[in-house]
Scaffold this active site. Structure first.
Site, PDB file in Angstrom:
ATOM      1  N   GLU A 180      -1.254  -9.132  14.834  1.00  0.00           N
ATOM      2  CA  GLU A 180      -0.531  -8.099  15.590  1.00  0.00           C
ATOM      3  C   GLU A 180      -1.354  -6.806  15.711  1.00  0.00           C
ATOM      4  OE1 GLU A 180       2.973  -7.013  13.348  1.00  0.00           O
ATOM      5  OE2 GLU A 180       1.789  -6.671  11.532  1.00  0.00           O
ATOM      6  N   GLU A 217       0.804  -1.223   0.000  1.00  0.00           N
ATOM      7  CA  GLU A 217       0.000   0.000   0.000  1.00  0.00           C
ATOM      8  C   GLU A 217       0.847   1.288   0.000  1.00  0.00           C
ATOM      9  OE1 GLU A 217      -0.697  -0.232   4.840  1.00  0.00           O
ATOM     10  OE2 GLU A 217      -1.632   1.314   3.642  1.00  0.00           O
ATOM     11  N   ARG A 228       0.933 -19.653  27.197  1.00  0.00           N
ATOM     12  CA  ARG A 228       2.236 -19.283  26.618  1.00  0.00           C
ATOM     13  C   ARG A 228       1.977 -18.525  25.328  1.00  0.00           C
ATOM     14  NH1 ARG A 228       3.719 -20.957  30.825  1.00  0.00           N
ATOM     15  NH2 ARG A 228       5.455 -22.365  31.306  1.00  0.00           N
ATOM     16  N   ILE A 288       2.929  -9.856   2.415  1.00  0.00           N
ATOM     17  CA  ILE A 288       2.442 -11.069   3.082  1.00  0.00           C
ATOM     18  C   ILE A 288       1.067 -10.803   3.685  1.00  0.00           C
ATOM     19  CG2 ILE A 288       4.757 -11.952   3.577  1.00  0.00           C
ATOM     20  CD1 ILE A 288       4.173 -11.172   6.570  1.00  0.00           C
ATOM     21  N   ASP A 289       0.731  -9.516   3.895  1.00  0.00           N
ATOM     22  CA  ASP A 289      -0.518  -9.182   4.582  1.00  0.00           C
ATOM     23  C   ASP A 289      -1.766  -9.379   3.716  1.00  0.00           C
ATOM     24  OD1 ASP A 289       1.010  -8.499   6.749  1.00  0.00           O
ATOM     25  OD2 ASP A 289       0.942  -6.344   6.372  1.00  0.00           O
ATOM     26  N   GLN A 310       7.795 -15.106   9.320  1.00  0.00           N
ATOM     27  CA  GLN A 310       6.743 -15.220   8.299  1.00  0.00           C
ATOM     28  C   GLN A 310       7.141 -14.578   6.969  1.00  0.00           C
ATOM     29  OE1 GLN A 310       2.725 -14.201  10.479  1.00  0.00           O
ATOM     30  NE2 GLN A 310       4.439 -13.406  11.616  1.00  0.00           N
ATOM     31  N   GLY A 326      -0.065  -8.756  10.413  1.00  0.00           N
ATOM     32  CA  GLY A 326      -1.357  -8.290   9.915  1.00  0.00           C
ATOM     33  C   GLY A 326      -1.709  -7.038  10.687  1.00  0.00           C
ATOM     34  N   ARG A 327      -1.269  -5.921  10.094  1.00  0.00           N
ATOM     35  CA  ARG A 327      -1.404  -4.633  10.772  1.00  0.00           C
ATOM     36  C   ARG A 327      -2.842  -4.121  10.752  1.00  0.00           C
ATOM     37  NH1 ARG A 327       1.645  -0.460  11.856  1.00  0.00           N
ATOM     38  NH2 ARG A 327       3.482  -1.751  11.594  1.00  0.00           N
TER      39      ARG A 327
END
Ligand code: F6P
Length: 342
Positions: A222, A103, A266, A126-127, A274, A170-171
């Site tokens: 994330e 983007e 955990r 990757i997103d 990734q 993955g923002r």
């Protein structure tokens, strides 16, 4: 015709495959010359170039990373106008540019195209959050890496009766989380598109454990956000495009689940694993198809467009359309994923 090629933003598996495809197709079938611009837009601005020909692009198809280097340099942050950036084309001796990015990188390309710049975009990330294309290359590899990790965490979670939190990239969009979570049989998937209430997540885990299952897998993007007023999250440094550095929500979720449910938990933050390493066969093929299509777009002078995947076919879409809004996870897919929760 002499064309510049740059890779910008975060790297992703398949970048070398696309560079190879552009050069092979361009040199062999169109007689074009290429010059690599080092580290994204920075290479164009400072004139840092790299030889790009059939010889220098041999043997790179399967390699991760990008032979051209990358960066998150934003020319407009450096007080330059789109006209100033276009002037750099002449300085580095190129007639047009193939910009490979997500983007941010393609957002810059779109602004150059808007004032007549000869630019073609190729979508990578990757997103998988770029509009205009059903998939970006790099996504499938990241999903496979995350799924492999979830599979491994499954067995150790079960042995120890633990709740495993897996944080993936993955923002703004939860594509990696939803795909790897579904493929890995996650009991809860938290994505930016659906703000979560940590108490609901804990309830679902409690119900699962009461029904006799003593372990759980929670996949979290994330960029996942708690519902307003439910949980406090911290923000970090900001990059050139104004994005906050993420990574860490998984820790918070682990602490909250442990404290609220009493189940041992955990966290595994997959992070840049990734993005690294060799692309899957699918991503190599998609990247190669995009590279060839980008050269076709140059030949037909479809400047200002981005190559894209739609219904299995490679098409060209206006850069403006591709970068206008992000592609987020749709409700239908999320609803399918929820069928398997708990
Ligand atoms: O490539 C996109 C992305 O993977 C985002 O999901 C993530 O937030 C970001 O890159 C991390 O980038 P950096 O390598 O700059 O830390």
């Amino acid at each position: 015709m002499r064309l510049g090629v740059l890779t910008g933003g975060g790297d992703c598996p398949g970048l070398n495959a696309v560079i190879r495809a552009v050069v092979r197709k361009g040199v062999r079938q169109a007689g074009y010359e290429f010059v690599g611009l080092r580290h994204g837009w920075r290479g164009l601005l400072v004139g840092e170039t790299q030889e790009l020909n059939l010889r220098s692009t041999k043997g790179i198809l399967h390699l991760g990373g990008t032979m051209l280097g990358t960066s998150r340099t934003n020319p407009f942050k450096e007080q330059l106008s789109p006209e100033d950036v276009l002037d750099c084309f002449e300085k580095v001796g190129i007639d047009g540019l193939i910009a490979i990015g997500g983007e941010d990188t393609l957002g810059v390309a779109s602004k150059l195209a808007a004032i007549g710049g000869k630019v073609i975009g190729i979508p990578k990330t990757i997103d998988n959050d770029l509009s205009g294309t059903e998939f970006t290359f790099g996504f499938q590899t990241a999903v496979q890496i995350a799924t492999d990790a979830i599979d491994r965490l499954h067995s150790t979670a079960e042995s120890h009766d633990r709740v495993m939190i897996v944080e993936v990239m993955g923002r703004h969009a939860g594509w990696i989380a939803i795909y790897s979570g579904m493929a890995g049989g996650a009991d809860a998937i938290l994505i930016p598109e659906r703000p979560f209430d940590i108490e609901d997540v804990c309830d679902a885990i409690r119900r699962r454990h009461e029904s006799g299952r003593n372990f759980s897998i929670v996949v979290v993007s994330e960029g996942a956000q708690p519902k307003d007023g439910t949980l406090q999250i911290h923000s970090g440094e900001v990059d050139d495009f104004g994005h906050v550095r993420l990574g860490g929500i998984g820790n918070l979720i682990m602490e909250e689940i442990e404290e609220r449910t009493g189940f041992e938990a955990r966290v595994t933050i997959l992070g840049h694993v990734q993005r690294g390493g060799t692309p899957t066969a699918y991503d190599r093929v998609l990247a190669s198809r995009f590279g060839v299509a980008a050269v076709n777009a140059v030949e037909t002078e479809a400047w200002g467009t981005m190559v894209a995947l739609r219904c299995g076919e490679i098409v060209s879409v206006p850069l403006e359309e591709a970068t206008g809004t992000l592609k987020t996870v749709d409700d239908d897919l999320y609803d399918v994923a929820t069928t398997f929760f708990g």
